[in-house]
Design a protein around this motif. Structure first.
Motif, PDB file in Angstrom:
ATOM      1  N   LEU A 136       0.758  -1.398   0.064  1.00 28.89           N
ATOM      2  CA  LEU A 136       0.010   0.048  -0.230  1.00 28.89           C
ATOM      3  C   LEU A 136       0.879   1.207   0.007  1.00 28.89           C
ATOM      4  N   SER A 137       2.075   1.243   0.587  1.00 31.07           N
ATOM      5  CA  SER A 137       2.968   2.333   0.704  1.00 31.07           C
ATOM      6  C   SER A 137       3.426   2.832  -0.658  1.00 31.07           C
ATOM      7  N   MET A 138       3.299   1.637  -1.652  1.00 31.79           N
ATOM      8  CA  MET A 138       3.925   1.856  -3.112  1.00 31.79           C
ATOM      9  C   MET A 138       2.639   2.655  -3.912  1.00 31.79           C
ATOM     10  N   LEU A 139       1.270   2.389  -3.338  1.00 35.51           N
ATOM     11  CA  LEU A 139       0.553   3.043  -4.411  1.00 35.51           C
ATOM     12  C   LEU A 139      -0.265   4.331  -3.724  1.00 35.51           C
ATOM     13  N   TYR A 140       0.079   4.706  -2.415  1.00 36.20           N
ATOM     14  CA  TYR A 140      -0.526   5.748  -1.805  1.00 36.20           C
ATOM     15  C   TYR A 140       0.567   6.875  -1.278  1.00 36.20           C
ATOM     16  N   ARG A 141       0.210   7.931  -1.156  1.00 34.07           N
ATOM     17  CA  ARG A 141       1.059   9.002  -0.576  1.00 34.07           C
ATOM     18  C   ARG A 141       1.030   8.966   0.989  1.00 34.07           C
ATOM     19  N   ARG A 142       1.670   9.582   1.731  1.00 41.38           N
ATOM     20  CA  ARG A 142       2.005   9.627   2.988  1.00 41.38           C
ATOM     21  C   ARG A 142       0.600   9.703   3.853  1.00 41.38           C
ATOM     22  N   LYS A 143       0.181  11.075   3.308  1.00 41.14           N
ATOM     23  CA  LYS A 143      -1.088  11.327   3.955  1.00 41.14           C
ATOM     24  C   LYS A 143      -2.370  10.319   3.505  1.00 41.14           C
ATOM     25  N   GLU A 144      -2.087   9.635   2.457  1.00 40.58           N
ATOM     26  CA  GLU A 144      -3.487   8.831   2.366  1.00 40.58           C
ATOM     27  C   GLU A 144      -3.139   7.441   3.082  1.00 40.58           C
ATOM     28  N   LEU A 145      -2.152   7.228   3.126  1.00 39.61           N
ATOM     29  CA  LEU A 145      -1.735   5.826   3.638  1.00 39.61           C
ATOM     30  C   LEU A 145      -2.276   5.417   5.146  1.00 39.61           C
ATOM     31  N   GLY A 146      -2.283   6.420   6.231  1.00 39.08           N
ATOM     32  CA  GLY A 146      -2.933   6.143   7.204  1.00 39.08           C
ATOM     33  C   GLY A 146      -4.380   5.650   7.194  1.00 39.08           C
ATOM     34  N   PHE A 147      -5.205   6.355   6.418  1.00 39.56           N
ATOM     35  CA  PHE A 147      -6.517   5.957   6.132  1.00 39.56           C
ATOM     36  C   PHE A 147      -6.648   4.701   5.682  1.00 39.56           C
ATOM     37  N   ARG A 148      -6.150   4.273   4.742  1.00 36.35           N
ATOM     38  CA  ARG A 148      -6.099   2.931   3.884  1.00 36.35           C
ATOM     39  C   ARG A 148      -5.595   1.857   4.742  1.00 36.35           C
ATOM     40  N   MET A 149      -4.582   2.283   5.719  1.00 35.95           N
ATOM     41  CA  MET A 149      -4.012   1.263   6.900  1.00 35.95           C
ATOM     42  C   MET A 149      -5.159   1.074   7.969  1.00 35.95           C
ATOM     43  N   SER A 150      -5.871   2.154   8.175  1.00 35.25           N
ATOM     44  CA  SER A 150      -6.824   1.796   9.218  1.00 35.25           C
ATOM     45  C   SER A 150      -8.086   0.985   8.674  1.00 35.25           C
ATOM     46  N   LEU A 151      -8.391   1.177   7.243  1.00 34.38           N
ATOM     47  CA  LEU A 151      -9.289   0.435   6.813  1.00 34.38           C
ATOM     48  C   LEU A 151      -8.919  -1.152   6.734  1.00 34.38           C
ATOM     49  N   LEU A 152      -7.621  -1.328   6.403  1.00 33.13           N
ATOM     50  CA  LEU A 152      -7.231  -2.592   6.392  1.00 33.13           C
ATOM     51  C   LEU A 152      -7.438  -3.264   7.782  1.00 33.13           C
ATOM     52  N   VAL A 153      -6.765  -2.596   8.619  1.00 29.57           N
ATOM     53  CA  VAL A 153      -6.650  -3.442  10.140  1.00 29.57           C
ATOM     54  C   VAL A 153      -8.277  -3.326  10.725  1.00 29.57           C
ATOM     55  N   GLY A 154      -8.751  -2.212  10.328  1.00 28.12           N
ATOM     56  CA  GLY A 154     -10.150  -2.204  10.937  1.00 28.12           C
ATOM     57  C   GLY A 154     -11.173  -2.975  10.365  1.00 28.12           C
ATOM     58  N   MET A 155     -11.337  -3.494   9.294  1.00 25.44           N
ATOM     59  CA  MET A 155     -12.137  -4.305   8.761  1.00 25.44           C
ATOM     60  C   MET A 155     -11.837  -5.716   9.055  1.00 25.44           C
ATOM     61  N   SER A 156     -10.650  -6.159   9.657  1.00 21.08           N
ATOM     62  CA  SER A 156     -10.494  -7.351  10.030  1.00 21.08           C
ATOM     63  C   SER A 156     -11.349  -8.010  11.112  1.00 21.08           C
ATOM     64  N   PRO A 157     -11.689  -7.233  11.909  1.00 16.93           N
ATOM     65  CA  PRO A 157     -12.720  -7.637  13.026  1.00 16.93           C
ATOM     66  C   PRO A 157     -14.181  -8.004  12.630  1.00 16.93           C
ATOM     67  N   LEU A 158     -14.471  -7.087  11.438  1.00 19.07           N
ATOM     68  CA  LEU A 158     -15.685  -7.394  10.813  1.00 19.07           C
ATOM     69  C   LEU A 158     -15.628  -8.509  10.017  1.00 19.07           C
ATOM     70  N   ALA A 159     -14.633  -8.760   9.407  1.00 19.60           N
ATOM     71  CA  ALA A 159     -14.350 -10.019   8.557  1.00 19.60           C
ATOM     72  C   ALA A 159     -14.547 -11.354   9.366  1.00 19.60           C
ATOM     73  N   ASN A 160     -13.838 -11.182  10.543  1.00 18.89           N
ATOM     74  CA  ASN A 160     -13.801 -12.134  11.562  1.00 18.89           C
ATOM     75  C   ASN A 160     -15.103 -12.410  12.034  1.00 18.89           C
ATOM     76  N   THR A 161     -15.965 -11.474  12.052  1.00 21.16           N
ATOM     77  CA  THR A 161     -17.521 -11.701  12.531  1.00 21.16           C
ATOM     78  C   THR A 161     -18.197 -12.673  11.829  1.00 21.16           C
ATOM     79  N   PHE A 162     -17.900 -12.627  10.458  1.00 20.34           N
ATOM     80  CA  PHE A 162     -18.745 -13.558   9.590  1.00 20.34           C
ATOM     81  C   PHE A 162     -17.923 -14.726   9.285  1.00 20.34           C
ATOM     82  N   ALA A 163     -16.760 -14.838   9.587  1.00 18.07           N
ATOM     83  CA  ALA A 163     -15.933 -16.028   9.195  1.00 18.07           C
ATOM     84  C   ALA A 163     -16.123 -17.152  10.245  1.00 18.07           C
ATOM     85  N   SER A 164     -15.968 -18.382   9.946  1.00 13.18           N
ATOM     86  CA  SER A 164     -16.370 -19.587  10.771  1.00 13.18           C
ATOM     87  C   SER A 164     -15.247 -20.268  11.212  1.00 13.18           C
ATOM     88  N   SER A 165     -14.220 -19.827  11.446  1.00 11.90           N
ATOM     89  CA  SER A 165     -12.862 -20.546  11.896  1.00 11.90           C
ATOM     90  C   SER A 165     -12.725 -20.603  13.279  1.00 11.90           C
TER      91      SER A 165
END
Length: 102
Positions: A73-102
């Motif tokens: 992601l750091s190769m695709l986005y500028r420093r100002k945009e990277l924080g928001f993208r990383m927060s989406l990546l990390v923040g959506m993980s618990p939501l994905a685990n909510t629907f996962a059955s592992s």
């Protein structure tokens, strides 16, 4: 079963350095195909041994992608945009685990 995932995750954490050696567009494509195949094979497992092997492969590909995603992601986005993208990546993980059955 869950131990196979984490043992392989820790053992193959070194594969993160492949992000530096291979072109990112090729590496991400191959990695996503392998990751998807491992996830589908865990759903098609017929017994516990097959499930443990499938979870082990899933741990290998998760270790490679999980630590390499911020680098990619750091190769695709500028420093100002990277924080928001990383927060989406990390923040959506618990939501994905909510629907996962592992």
């Amino acid at each position: 079963m869950l131990n196979a995932f984490y043992v392989c995750y820790v053992a193959f954490e070194w594969t993160t350095m492949f992000w530096k050696f291979f072109p990112a567009h090729v590496y991400v494509s191959v990695l996503c195909l392998c990751w998807g195949a491992a996830a589908m094979s865990s759903g098609a497992a017929r017994n516990m041994a097959h499930l443990v092997v499938a979870r082990g492969f899933l741990g290998v590909f998760e270790a490679t992608f999980g630590a390499g995603a911020p680098y990619f992601l750091s190769m695709l986005y500028r420093r100002k945009e990277l924080g928001f993208r990383m927060s989406l990546l990390v923040g959506m993980s618990p939501l994905a685990n909510t629907f996962a059955s592992s």
